[in-house]
Design a protein around this motif. Structure first.
Motif, PDB file in Angstrom:
ATOM      1  N   PHE A   1      44.287  39.228  49.033  1.00  0.00           N
ATOM      2  CA  PHE A   1      43.618  39.903  48.043  1.00  0.00           C
ATOM      3  C   PHE A   1      42.336  40.370  48.424  1.00  0.00           C
ATOM      4  N   ASN A   2      41.682  41.160  47.483  1.00  0.00           N
ATOM      5  CA  ASN A   2      40.172  41.799  47.983  1.00  0.00           C
ATOM      6  C   ASN A   2      39.048  40.990  47.108  1.00  0.00           C
ATOM      7  N   ALA A   3      37.800  41.057  47.717  1.00  0.00           N
ATOM      8  CA  ALA A   3      36.831  40.300  46.808  1.00  0.00           C
ATOM      9  C   ALA A   3      35.712  41.341  47.133  1.00  0.00           C
ATOM     10  N   VAL A   4      34.698  41.393  46.477  1.00  0.00           N
ATOM     11  CA  VAL A   4      33.351  41.820  46.433  1.00  0.00           C
ATOM     12  C   VAL A   4      32.339  40.584  46.679  1.00  0.00           C
ATOM     13  N   ARG A   5      31.523  40.617  47.785  1.00  0.00           N
ATOM     14  CA  ARG A   5      30.668  39.207  47.977  1.00  0.00           C
ATOM     15  C   ARG A   5      29.371  39.910  48.593  1.00  0.00           C
ATOM     16  N   HIS A   6      28.238  39.303  48.176  1.00  0.00           N
ATOM     17  CA  HIS A   6      27.174  39.656  48.879  1.00  0.00           C
ATOM     18  C   HIS A   6      26.866  38.934  49.757  1.00  0.00           C
ATOM     19  N   THR A   7      26.711  39.436  51.177  1.00  0.00           N
ATOM     20  CA  THR A   7      26.633  38.852  52.335  1.00  0.00           C
ATOM     21  C   THR A   7      25.400  38.000  52.716  1.00  0.00           C
ATOM     22  N   VAL A   8      24.169  38.261  51.652  1.00  0.00           N
ATOM     23  CA  VAL A   8      23.001  37.370  51.830  1.00  0.00           C
ATOM     24  C   VAL A   8      23.231  36.444  51.314  1.00  0.00           C
ATOM     25  N   THR A   9      23.522  36.371  50.011  1.00  0.00           N
ATOM     26  CA  THR A   9      23.714  35.266  48.968  1.00  0.00           C
ATOM     27  C   THR A   9      25.242  34.432  49.176  1.00  0.00           C
ATOM     28  N   ASP A  10      26.110  35.036  49.617  1.00  0.00           N
ATOM     29  CA  ASP A  10      27.427  34.685  49.688  1.00  0.00           C
ATOM     30  C   ASP A  10      28.195  34.343  48.277  1.00  0.00           C
ATOM     31  N   ARG A  11      27.517  35.132  47.266  1.00  0.00           N
ATOM     32  CA  ARG A  11      28.015  35.273  45.731  1.00  0.00           C
ATOM     33  C   ARG A  11      29.202  36.033  45.775  1.00  0.00           C
ATOM     34  N   PHE A  12      30.421  35.753  45.245  1.00  0.00           N
ATOM     35  CA  PHE A  12      31.463  36.571  44.903  1.00  0.00           C
ATOM     36  C   PHE A  12      31.178  37.055  43.590  1.00  0.00           C
ATOM     37  N   LEU A  13      31.311  38.406  43.572  1.00  0.00           N
ATOM     38  CA  LEU A  13      31.014  39.177  42.231  1.00  0.00           C
ATOM     39  C   LEU A  13      32.375  39.262  41.508  1.00  0.00           C
ATOM     40  N   THR A  14      33.410  39.430  42.059  1.00  0.00           N
ATOM     41  CA  THR A  14      34.728  39.551  41.795  1.00  0.00           C
ATOM     42  C   THR A  14      35.846  39.318  43.014  1.00  0.00           C
ATOM     43  N   THR A  15      37.021  39.100  42.338  1.00  0.00           N
ATOM     44  CA  THR A  15      38.218  39.311  43.160  1.00  0.00           C
ATOM     45  C   THR A  15      39.372  40.030  42.388  1.00  0.00           C
ATOM     46  N   TYR A  16      40.154  40.635  43.304  1.00  0.00           N
ATOM     47  CA  TYR A  16      41.138  41.525  42.757  1.00  0.00           C
ATOM     48  C   TYR A  16      42.455  41.740  43.635  1.00  0.00           C
ATOM     49  N   LYS A  17      43.449  41.648  43.127  1.00  0.00           N
ATOM     50  CA  LYS A  17      44.841  42.071  43.971  1.00  0.00           C
ATOM     51  C   LYS A  17      44.793  43.078  44.635  1.00  0.00           C
ATOM     52  N   ALA A  18      45.525  42.798  45.760  1.00  0.00           N
ATOM     53  CA  ALA A  18      45.693  43.839  47.147  1.00  0.00           C
ATOM     54  C   ALA A  18      46.162  45.010  46.243  1.00  0.00           C
ATOM     55  N   GLY A  19      45.935  46.249  46.672  1.00  0.00           N
ATOM     56  CA  GLY A  19      46.624  47.561  46.249  1.00  0.00           C
ATOM     57  C   GLY A  19      45.696  48.028  44.884  1.00  0.00           C
ATOM     58  N   GLU A  20      44.969  47.051  44.328  1.00  0.00           N
ATOM     59  CA  GLU A  20      44.301  47.596  42.885  1.00  0.00           C
ATOM     60  C   GLU A  20      43.103  48.567  43.738  1.00  0.00           C
ATOM     61  N   PRO A  21      42.490  49.208  42.837  1.00  0.00           N
ATOM     62  CA  PRO A  21      41.520  50.141  43.399  1.00  0.00           C
ATOM     63  C   PRO A  21      40.063  49.422  43.376  1.00  0.00           C
ATOM     64  N   ARG A  22      39.123  49.965  44.318  1.00  0.00           N
ATOM     65  CA  ARG A  22      37.917  49.241  44.338  1.00  0.00           C
ATOM     66  C   ARG A  22      37.099  49.188  42.961  1.00  0.00           C
ATOM     67  N   PRO A  23      36.550  47.920  42.716  1.00  0.00           N
ATOM     68  CA  PRO A  23      35.623  48.124  41.248  1.00  0.00           C
ATOM     69  C   PRO A  23      34.346  48.874  41.376  1.00  0.00           C
ATOM     70  N   ASP A  24      33.895  49.304  40.572  1.00  0.00           N
ATOM     71  CA  ASP A  24      32.901  50.143  40.546  1.00  0.00           C
ATOM     72  C   ASP A  24      31.474  48.926  40.740  1.00  0.00           C
ATOM     73  N   LEU A  25      30.914  49.115  41.805  1.00  0.00           N
ATOM     74  CA  LEU A  25      29.798  48.415  42.098  1.00  0.00           C
ATOM     75  C   LEU A  25      28.685  48.466  41.118  1.00  0.00           C
ATOM     76  N   ASP A  26      28.335  49.639  40.479  1.00  0.00           N
ATOM     77  CA  ASP A  26      27.092  49.667  39.408  1.00  0.00           C
ATOM     78  C   ASP A  26      27.606  49.013  38.344  1.00  0.00           C
ATOM     79  N   LYS A  27      28.764  49.273  37.946  1.00  0.00           N
ATOM     80  CA  LYS A  27      29.041  48.259  36.557  1.00  0.00           C
ATOM     81  C   LYS A  27      29.177  46.588  36.988  1.00  0.00           C
ATOM     82  N   LEU A  28      29.533  46.354  38.291  1.00  0.00           N
ATOM     83  CA  LEU A  28      29.592  44.905  38.485  1.00  0.00           C
ATOM     84  C   LEU A  28      27.878  44.626  38.648  1.00  0.00           C
ATOM     85  N   GLN A  29      27.147  45.247  39.169  1.00  0.00           N
ATOM     86  CA  GLN A  29      25.822  44.640  39.237  1.00  0.00           C
ATOM     87  C   GLN A  29      25.193  44.629  37.899  1.00  0.00           C
TER      88      GLN A  29
END
Length: 100
Positions: A68-96
């Motif tokens: 699966f895929n994840a959006v993670r902040h490399t400095v804080t190691d915080r995961f913003l979201t995870t999503y199934k492989a094959g799904e499109p990338r989430p919008d980073l602006d909306k996540l933030q």
């Protein structure tokens, strides 16, 4: 310890349950035999290594075994979201925005 949410099992579990599998959304060349050595090298080894939010692949090795895929902040190691492989990338602006 990091806690990671598996979007397939719908469980949040300790990091030891998972294996990091590199950068997500890396497109394999359609015809590898026609790619130059330099382009093939870049595909295999060159990654962004950003400071901040990054898209990563993970595998739930001690569970469903799926990638699966994840959006993670490399400095804080915080995961913003995870999503199934094959799904499109989430919008980073909306996540933030949602994270604040």
């Amino acid at each position: 310890m990091l806690h990671i949410h598996c979007p397939y099992c719908n469980e949040t579990l300790p990091e030891a349950e998972f294996a990091h599998a590199g950068e997500a959304h890396v497109a394999r060349p359609e015809t590898p035999s026609e790619v130059s050595d330099e382009a093939w090298r870049d595909f295999l080894f060159i990654r962004e290594n950003v400071r901040g939010l990054t898209f990563e692949r993970w595998r739930h090795i001690h569970g469903c075994g799926r990638f699966f895929n994840a959006v993670r902040h490399t400095v804080t190691d915080r995961f913003l979201t995870t999503y199934k492989a094959g799904e499109p990338r989430p919008d980073l602006d909306k996540l933030q925005e949602a994270d604040q």
